[in-house]
Write a protein that holds these residues in place. Structure first.
Motif, PDB file in Angstrom:
ATOM      1  N   VAL A   1      -0.100  -4.290  12.179  1.00 33.25           N
ATOM      2  CA  VAL A   1       0.041  -4.295  10.725  1.00 33.25           C
ATOM      3  C   VAL A   1       0.452  -5.689  10.273  1.00 33.25           C
ATOM      4  O   VAL A   1       1.280  -6.336  10.912  1.00 33.25           O
ATOM      5  CB  VAL A   1       1.136  -3.289  10.278  1.00 33.25           C
ATOM      6  CG1 VAL A   1       1.454  -3.442   8.799  1.00 33.25           C
ATOM      7  CG2 VAL A   1       0.739  -1.869  10.596  1.00 33.25           C
ATOM      8  N   LEU A   2      -0.116  -6.122   9.164  1.00 29.04           N
ATOM      9  CA  LEU A   2       0.344  -7.301   8.455  1.00 29.04           C
ATOM     10  C   LEU A   2       0.205  -6.964   6.983  1.00 29.04           C
ATOM     11  O   LEU A   2      -0.883  -6.668   6.510  1.00 29.04           O
ATOM     12  CB  LEU A   2      -0.488  -8.541   8.789  1.00 29.04           C
ATOM     13  CG  LEU A   2      -0.085  -9.829   8.050  1.00 29.04           C
ATOM     14  CD1 LEU A   2       1.354 -10.209   8.351  1.00 29.04           C
ATOM     15  CD2 LEU A   2      -1.021 -10.951   8.410  1.00 29.04           C
ATOM     16  N   SER A   3       1.333  -6.951   6.265  1.00 33.18           N
ATOM     17  CA  SER A   3       1.311  -6.532   4.871  1.00 33.18           C
ATOM     18  C   SER A   3       2.421  -7.219   4.088  1.00 33.18           C
ATOM     19  O   SER A   3       3.341  -7.793   4.667  1.00 33.18           O
ATOM     20  CB  SER A   3       1.473  -5.004   4.777  1.00 33.18           C
ATOM     21  OG  SER A   3       1.282  -4.559   3.447  1.00 33.18           O
ATOM     22  N   VAL A   4       2.331  -7.116   2.788  1.00 32.88           N
ATOM     23  CA  VAL A   4       3.348  -7.640   1.884  1.00 32.88           C
ATOM     24  C   VAL A   4       4.445  -6.590   1.732  1.00 32.88           C
ATOM     25  O   VAL A   4       4.161  -5.401   1.556  1.00 32.88           O
ATOM     26  CB  VAL A   4       2.726  -7.957   0.508  1.00 32.88           C
ATOM     27  CG1 VAL A   4       3.789  -8.335  -0.508  1.00 32.88           C
ATOM     28  CG2 VAL A   4       1.687  -9.055   0.632  1.00 32.88           C
ATOM     29  N   LEU A   5       5.699  -7.026   1.834  1.00 36.23           N
ATOM     30  CA  LEU A   5       6.838  -6.145   1.568  1.00 36.23           C
ATOM     31  C   LEU A   5       7.109  -6.128   0.076  1.00 36.23           C
ATOM     32  O   LEU A   5       7.172  -7.184  -0.552  1.00 36.23           O
ATOM     33  CB  LEU A   5       8.100  -6.658   2.266  1.00 36.23           C
ATOM     34  CG  LEU A   5       8.336  -6.275   3.707  1.00 36.23           C
ATOM     35  CD1 LEU A   5       9.561  -7.013   4.233  1.00 36.23           C
ATOM     36  CD2 LEU A   5       8.526  -4.795   3.853  1.00 36.23           C
ATOM     37  N   GLU A   6       7.269  -4.950  -0.466  1.00 31.10           N
ATOM     38  CA  GLU A   6       7.645  -4.794  -1.862  1.00 31.10           C
ATOM     39  C   GLU A   6       9.153  -4.620  -1.943  1.00 31.10           C
ATOM     40  O   GLU A   6       9.810  -4.306  -0.945  1.00 31.10           O
ATOM     41  CB  GLU A   6       6.946  -3.568  -2.455  1.00 31.10           C
ATOM     42  CG  GLU A   6       5.430  -3.652  -2.445  1.00 31.10           C
ATOM     43  CD  GLU A   6       4.878  -4.636  -3.453  1.00 31.10           C
ATOM     44  OE1 GLU A   6       5.542  -4.864  -4.489  1.00 31.10           O
ATOM     45  OE2 GLU A   6       3.786  -5.177  -3.208  1.00 31.10           O
TER      46      GLU A   6
ATOM     47  N   PHE B   1       7.188 -10.194   3.921  1.00 31.96           N
ATOM     48  CA  PHE B   1       6.060  -9.749   4.719  1.00 31.96           C
ATOM     49  C   PHE B   1       6.542  -8.869   5.864  1.00 31.96           C
ATOM     50  O   PHE B   1       7.677  -8.998   6.326  1.00 31.96           O
ATOM     51  CB  PHE B   1       5.305 -10.955   5.310  1.00 31.96           C
ATOM     52  CG  PHE B   1       4.682 -11.812   4.261  1.00 31.96           C
ATOM     53  CD1 PHE B   1       3.416 -11.527   3.779  1.00 31.96           C
ATOM     54  CD2 PHE B   1       5.365 -12.894   3.740  1.00 31.96           C
ATOM     55  CE1 PHE B   1       2.845 -12.304   2.798  1.00 31.96           C
ATOM     56  CE2 PHE B   1       4.806 -13.685   2.755  1.00 31.96           C
ATOM     57  CZ  PHE B   1       3.539 -13.392   2.286  1.00 31.96           C
ATOM     58  N   ILE B   2       5.663  -8.007   6.335  1.00 34.52           N
ATOM     59  CA  ILE B   2       5.928  -7.175   7.502  1.00 34.52           C
ATOM     60  C   ILE B   2       4.789  -7.407   8.486  1.00 34.52           C
ATOM     61  O   ILE B   2       3.620  -7.471   8.099  1.00 34.52           O
ATOM     62  CB  ILE B   2       6.054  -5.677   7.119  1.00 34.52           C
ATOM     63  CG1 ILE B   2       6.405  -4.823   8.329  1.00 34.52           C
ATOM     64  CG2 ILE B   2       4.810  -5.176   6.420  1.00 34.52           C
ATOM     65  CD1 ILE B   2       6.755  -3.371   7.982  1.00 34.52           C
ATOM     66  N   SER B   3       5.151  -7.554   9.752  1.00 36.50           N
ATOM     67  CA  SER B   3       4.163  -7.783  10.801  1.00 36.50           C
ATOM     68  C   SER B   3       4.532  -6.939  12.021  1.00 36.50           C
ATOM     69  O   SER B   3       5.692  -6.950  12.446  1.00 36.50           O
ATOM     70  CB  SER B   3       4.158  -9.276  11.175  1.00 36.50           C
ATOM     71  OG  SER B   3       3.341  -9.493  12.304  1.00 36.50           O
TER      72      SER B   3
ATOM     73  N   SER C   1       0.810  -1.227   0.000  1.00 28.06           N
ATOM     74  CA  SER C   1       0.000   0.000   0.000  1.00 28.06           C
ATOM     75  C   SER C   1       0.841   1.274   0.000  1.00 28.06           C
ATOM     76  O   SER C   1       0.328   2.363   0.199  1.00 28.06           O
ATOM     77  CB  SER C   1      -0.960  -0.006   1.191  1.00 28.06           C
ATOM     78  OG  SER C   1      -0.245  -0.105   2.399  1.00 28.06           O
ATOM     79  N   GLY C   2       2.151   1.149  -0.218  1.00 34.58           N
ATOM     80  CA  GLY C   2       3.032   2.318  -0.251  1.00 34.58           C
ATOM     81  C   GLY C   2       4.027   2.285   0.892  1.00 34.58           C
ATOM     82  O   GLY C   2       4.092   1.325   1.658  1.00 34.58           O
ATOM     83  N   ASP C   3       4.811   3.351   1.010  1.00 33.00           N
ATOM     84  CA  ASP C   3       5.777   3.439   2.108  1.00 33.00           C
ATOM     85  C   ASP C   3       5.031   3.547   3.430  1.00 33.00           C
ATOM     86  O   ASP C   3       4.102   4.340   3.560  1.00 33.00           O
ATOM     87  CB  ASP C   3       6.699   4.642   1.934  1.00 33.00           C
ATOM     88  CG  ASP C   3       7.735   4.429   0.842  1.00 33.00           C
ATOM     89  OD1 ASP C   3       7.824   3.311   0.304  1.00 33.00           O
ATOM     90  OD2 ASP C   3       8.460   5.375   0.531  1.00 33.00           O
TER      91      ASP C   3
END
Length: 127
Positions: free
Chosen positions: A41-46, A68-70, A29-31
């Motif tokens: 937060v749980l998201s995909v790392l680009e 991933f970032i958690s 979703s961006g920086d």
């Protein structure tokens, strides 16, 4: 001073671990900046740089490629497919990889090389 515990782990090793005041990473979703007390937060790392501001005033920059970032309870985990600290990156090799990627019109390889160069050069703003 409030702090969060950070673990940056690649598929093959623990890259960095310690206390930080803020971490900025590129997600789907961006920086995203994570500070102590942030909502979970749980998201995909680009593919992108990760900047860690340590509690002693230092800065750790890494080139991260996927994962991933958690974040929860002031514990941040960055689980990367590939991660390299800035001081581990061979700048000349990364420059050659960038030139090859441009010549081959390989956008993904070009982005990876650009991120590695960004991290190695220690710039303060994201590319």
């Amino acid at each position: 001073m409030a702090e969060l515990h950070v673990e940056l782990v690649a598929a093959d090793r623990k890259v960095w671990s310690g206390a930080a005041t803020i971490v900025v990473a590129r997600t789907a979703s961006g920086d995203t900046g994570i500070m102590p007390g942030h909502t979970p937060v749980l998201s995909v790392l680009e593919t992108g740089p990760v900047t860690i501001r340590t509690t002693d005033g230092g800065t750790v920059i890494a080139a991260v490629h996927g994962g991933f970032i958690s974040f929860a309870d002031n514990k941040l985990s960055l689980l990367a497919e590939i991660a390299e600290l800035a001081d581990e990156i061979d700048v000349a090799r990364a420059e050659r990889a960038l030139e090859k990627a441009k010549a081959d019109l390989d956008e993904h390889a070009e982005r990876r090389a650009e991120v590695r160069l960004f991290a190695a050069r220690g710039l303060k703003a994201h590319a």
